[in-house]
Enzyme design. Structure first.
Site, PDB file in Angstrom:
ATOM      1  N   LYS A 170      31.045  -3.214   8.040  1.00 53.05           N
ATOM      2  CA  LYS A 170      30.102  -4.498   8.562  1.00 53.05           C
ATOM      3  C   LYS A 170      28.730  -4.645   7.806  1.00 53.05           C
ATOM      4  O   LYS A 170      27.846  -3.917   7.871  1.00 53.05           O
ATOM      5  CB  LYS A 170      29.578  -4.167  10.083  1.00 53.05           C
ATOM      6  N   GLU A 245      20.897   6.608   5.996  1.00 54.82           N
ATOM      7  CA  GLU A 245      19.917   6.325   4.965  1.00 54.82           C
ATOM      8  C   GLU A 245      18.954   5.317   5.485  1.00 54.82           C
ATOM      9  O   GLU A 245      19.078   4.296   5.833  1.00 54.82           O
ATOM     10  CB  GLU A 245      20.540   5.752   3.638  1.00 54.82           C
ATOM     11  N   CYS A 279      13.982   0.741  -0.412  1.00 56.19           N
ATOM     12  CA  CYS A 279      13.634   1.781   0.555  1.00 56.19           C
ATOM     13  C   CYS A 279      13.018   2.758   0.104  1.00 56.19           C
ATOM     14  O   CYS A 279      12.157   3.632   0.367  1.00 56.19           O
ATOM     15  CB  CYS A 279      15.027   2.308   1.274  1.00 56.19           C
ATOM     16  N   GLU A 378       6.472   1.532   6.806  1.00 53.88           N
ATOM     17  CA  GLU A 378       7.251   0.919   5.738  1.00 53.88           C
ATOM     18  C   GLU A 378       6.922  -0.729   5.821  1.00 53.88           C
ATOM     19  O   GLU A 378       7.102  -1.297   6.747  1.00 53.88           O
ATOM     20  CB  GLU A 378       8.780   1.220   5.728  1.00 53.88           C
TER      21      GLU A 378
HETATM   22  P1  NAD Z   1      18.332  -2.981  10.035  1.00 51.90           P
HETATM   23  O1  NAD Z   1      18.459  -1.394  10.786  1.00 51.90           O
HETATM   24  O2  NAD Z   1      17.811  -4.099  11.014  1.00 51.90           O
HETATM   25  O3  NAD Z   1      20.053  -3.288   9.838  1.00 51.90           O
HETATM   26  C1  NAD Z   1      20.919  -2.614   9.005  1.00 51.90           C
HETATM   27  C2  NAD Z   1      22.221  -3.075   9.465  1.00 51.90           C
HETATM   28  O4  NAD Z   1      22.640  -2.265  10.745  1.00 51.90           O
HETATM   29  C3  NAD Z   1      22.628  -4.372   9.622  1.00 51.90           C
HETATM   30  O5  NAD Z   1      23.967  -4.457   9.169  1.00 51.90           O
HETATM   31  C4  NAD Z   1      22.466  -4.703  11.116  1.00 51.90           C
HETATM   32  O6  NAD Z   1      23.457  -5.676  11.433  1.00 51.90           O
HETATM   33  C5  NAD Z   1      23.139  -3.443  11.819  1.00 51.90           C
HETATM   34  N1  NAD Z   1      22.605  -3.202  13.092  1.00 51.90           N
HETATM   35  C6  NAD Z   1      21.460  -3.740  13.637  1.00 51.90           C
HETATM   36  N2  NAD Z   1      21.362  -3.556  15.070  1.00 51.90           N
HETATM   37  C7  NAD Z   1      22.390  -2.512  15.041  1.00 51.90           C
HETATM   38  C8  NAD Z   1      22.657  -1.641  16.350  1.00 51.90           C
HETATM   39  N3  NAD Z   1      22.414  -1.775  17.601  1.00 51.90           N
HETATM   40  N4  NAD Z   1      23.878  -0.830  16.116  1.00 51.90           N
HETATM   41  C9  NAD Z   1      24.586  -0.875  14.814  1.00 51.90           C
HETATM   42  N5  NAD Z   1      23.918  -1.318  13.650  1.00 51.90           N
HETATM   43  C10 NAD Z   1      23.133  -2.470  13.999  1.00 51.90           C
HETATM   44  O7  NAD Z   1      17.670  -2.889   8.951  1.00 51.90           O
HETATM   45  P2  NAD Z   1      17.625  -4.238   7.917  1.00 51.90           P
HETATM   46  O8  NAD Z   1      16.524  -4.965   8.452  1.00 51.90           O
HETATM   47  O9  NAD Z   1      18.897  -4.788   7.645  1.00 51.90           O
HETATM   48  O10 NAD Z   1      16.939  -3.416   6.500  1.00 51.90           O
HETATM   49  C11 NAD Z   1      15.692  -3.079   6.284  1.00 51.90           C
HETATM   50  C12 NAD Z   1      15.539  -1.343   6.495  1.00 51.90           C
HETATM   51  O11 NAD Z   1      16.616  -0.757   5.896  1.00 51.90           O
HETATM   52  C13 NAD Z   1      14.280  -1.070   6.124  1.00 51.90           C
HETATM   53  O12 NAD Z   1      13.662  -0.222   7.174  1.00 51.90           O
HETATM   54  C14 NAD Z   1      14.566   0.129   4.860  1.00 51.90           C
HETATM   55  O13 NAD Z   1      14.087   0.858   4.448  1.00 51.90           O
HETATM   56  C15 NAD Z   1      15.889   0.448   5.240  1.00 51.90           C
HETATM   57  N6  NAD Z   1      16.794   0.686   3.926  1.00 51.90           N
HETATM   58  C16 NAD Z   1      16.911   2.035   3.665  1.00 51.90           C
HETATM   59  C17 NAD Z   1      17.790   2.408   2.675  1.00 51.90           C
HETATM   60  C18 NAD Z   1      18.209   3.852   2.327  1.00 51.90           C
HETATM   61  O14 NAD Z   1      18.970   3.861   1.412  1.00 51.90           O
HETATM   62  N7  NAD Z   1      17.618   4.732   2.691  1.00 51.90           N
HETATM   63  C19 NAD Z   1      18.267   1.294   1.796  1.00 51.90           C
HETATM   64  C20 NAD Z   1      18.247  -0.043   2.221  1.00 51.90           C
HETATM   65  C21 NAD Z   1      17.309  -0.171   3.239  1.00 51.90           C
END
Ligand code: NAD
Length: 476
Positions: A170, A245, A279, A378
């Site tokens: 997803k 992650e 990230c 962040e």
């Molecule tokens: P997010 O956590 O809002 O969303 C990530 C994914 O999770 C999306 O596909 C979203 O649809 C899904 N999601 C949202 N709510 C959910 C739920 N209740 N249950 C399951 N899945 C759900 O994050 P974002 O806004 O898409 O990305 C930004 C964040 O991601 C930042 O905090 C960043 O640091 C982190 N990030 C970490 C890494 C890493 O490798 N450590 C890499 C990229 C981004």
């Protein structure tokens, strides 16, 4: 217009059982560029069933068959290069050079590295008194964020395929189109039906459905800490294995013998790359007190090397991904000023002449204390902070004074000091003097930056279970 209103389940594109859709917006133009279907729990159930049915045969394929499959994927990925670059520039807003050199390239490297790591991977070991056999974990659910549409999807899928685990992916709703191209690649090279399934949709329906599904054995998630927590809670009901992650607030420690201009360029590069939506970006720059003024001058000097603007033009910084992300970044810039940090460059509002598009000004705060919100949370935008230190021990203490531990960076010359700082930062990946990436090296976080490791052989391990065999008759 890219309208992708079907999911890919059991080797076929099929209609959703629901009729909700979501528009995808180009953040540079604010125009709608297409839409996706928001899947339902019923769609997800079909995908899980297809993956379950594929599991017995896929998990028993030979290592050689899976190496060949990964190599074919890497080759077909190369064939789709220009489309991948264009798609990521359109959906994410990253400058074409970053779409090519970072996004496209990372995806390619994950598939080819997984093939290489798999060649040398041992699934069966004779350990004297016992044998260890490594088995595919089962069916994996993959949930990815918007900021690296081919990197995070590819590393998870490549490792899962290497380990013989069928998947349900997803992708993020904001940047779903790169995953459509990946799906077409898997279809073209003949990934067996049910081994790869794509279900687009919201986090609250499909993401939540994956983390709580009784027939999914493992969830690999990249995204925010808040959602990571929910996923762990959901997964706990079926004692599902979870890899997370999450975010970071990584330090860049500049040593007193560093070339000040190179160090400033490195610091600015971190917030320019992907508009700071990374990230592992360094967003706390630790500078010796004696170097502070020279460093501030150097930051002002190098900043014009990073023009902001149209990602299809000759710019190094594009827009942020969405209006929501732009608002978040603005509120952190306001917060920093309220907290008493001094704006060295940048600030709130859009850069001059860029009224359309979610562009933010590259912003550097100085006179920052590590306890400030802008140094602890962040921001995920082109914003960094300068913090001073008076001894190497103090630099290490500040570097580690964070709930995160995803990455760390050290810049300087003296090998003893470089080793001391690099070895002492509590983070999963530390780079000295902007070393090149090595896709065989594990990637993941300490502390609240996550659980588990991706990339290369460590990435493959995530998709395996370990079995100890005692009294097992050896072959002779
Ligand atoms: P997010 O956590 O809002 O969303 C990530 C994914 O999770 C999306 O596909 C979203 O649809 C899904 N999601 C949202 N709510 C959910 C739920 N209740 N249950 C399951 N899945 C759900 O994050 P974002 O806004 O898409 O990305 C930004 C964040 O991601 C930042 O905090 C960043 O640091 C982190 N990030 C970490 C890494 C890493 O490798 N450590 C890499 C990229 C981004």
């Amino acid at each position: 217009m890219r309208n992708y209103l079907q999911h890919y389940i059991n080797g076929e594109w099929i209609d959703s059982t629901g009729n909700e859709t979501e528009e995808v917006i180009n953040p540079a133009t604010e125009e709608v560029i297409g839409k996706i279907s928001l899947g339902t729990k019923e769609d997800l159930d079909k995908a899980v069933q297809a993956a379950r049915e594929a599991f017995p045969s896929f998990s028993q394929t030979s290592k050689e068959e899976r190496v060949e499959m990964l190599e074919k994927i890497a080759a077909e990925y190369e064939n789709r290069k220009q489309e991948i670059i264009d798609t990521i520039t359109d959906e994410l807003g990253s400058p074409v050079s970053i779409s090519e050199n970072v996004h496209y390239s990372m995806g390619y490297n994950h598939f080819s590295q997984a093939a290489e790591s798999l060649k040398n991977f041992s699934f069966f070991e004779d350990r004297g008194g016992h044998f260890v056999q490594k088995d595919s974990v089962g069916v994996s659910g993959l949930i990815t964020p918007w900021n690296f549409p081919t990197n995070q999807t590819s590393t998870k899928i490549a490792s899962a395929f290497a380990a013989g685990s069928p998947v349900i992916l997803k992708p993020a709703e904001l940047t779903p189109f790169a995953a459509i191209i990946l799906t077409e690649i898997f279809d073209k090279v003949g990934v067996p039906k049910g081994v790869f399934n794509l279900v687009n949709g919201s986090g609250s329906v499909i993401g939540d459905g994956i983390s709580s599904h009784p027939d999914i054995d493992f969830v690999s998630f990249t995204g925010s800490g808040a959602v990571g927590q929910k996923i762990m809670e959901n997964a706990s009901h079926t004692i599902k294995k979870v890899a997370l992650e999450l975010g970071g607030k990584s330090p860049l420690v500049i040593l007193d013998d560093a070339d000040v201009e190179d160090a400033a360029r490195s610091a600015v590069n971190h917030i320019a790359n992907n508009s700071g939506q990374v990230c592992s970006a360094a967003t706390r720059v630790l500078v010796p007190s004696s170097m502070k003024e020279a460093f501030e001058d150097a930051v002002k000097k190098v900043l014009p090397e990073y023009p902001v603007g149209d990602p299809r033009g000759d710019n190094r910084i594009g827009p942020l991904v969405s209006k929501k992300q732009w608002d978040t970044v603005q509120s952190y810039i306001e917060k920093g000023q309220e907290e008493g940090a001094r704006l060295l460059v940048g600030g709130t509002g859009k850069p001059e002449g860029l009224e359309t598009g979610y562009y933010a000004k590259p912003t550097v705060f100085t006179d920052v204390d590590n306890s400030m919100v802008i140094a602890q949370e962040e921001i995920f935008g082109p914003v960094t902070t300068i913090i001073t230190y008076d001894s190497i021990d103090e630099a290490i203490e500040i570097a580690n004074d964070t709930v995160y531990g995803l990455a760390g960076y050290v810049f300087g010359k003296d090998p003893k000091n470089l080793r001391k700082v690099a070895g002492s930062i509590r983070a999963g990946r530390v780079k000295v003097n902007d070393a090149e990436a090595d896709f065989a090296g594990p990637f993941g976080g300490y502390k609240q930056s996550g659980i588990g490791r991706e990339w290369g052989d460590y990435g493959i391990e995530e998709y395996l279970e370990v079995k100890t065999l005692l009294g097992f008759p050896s072959e002779d």
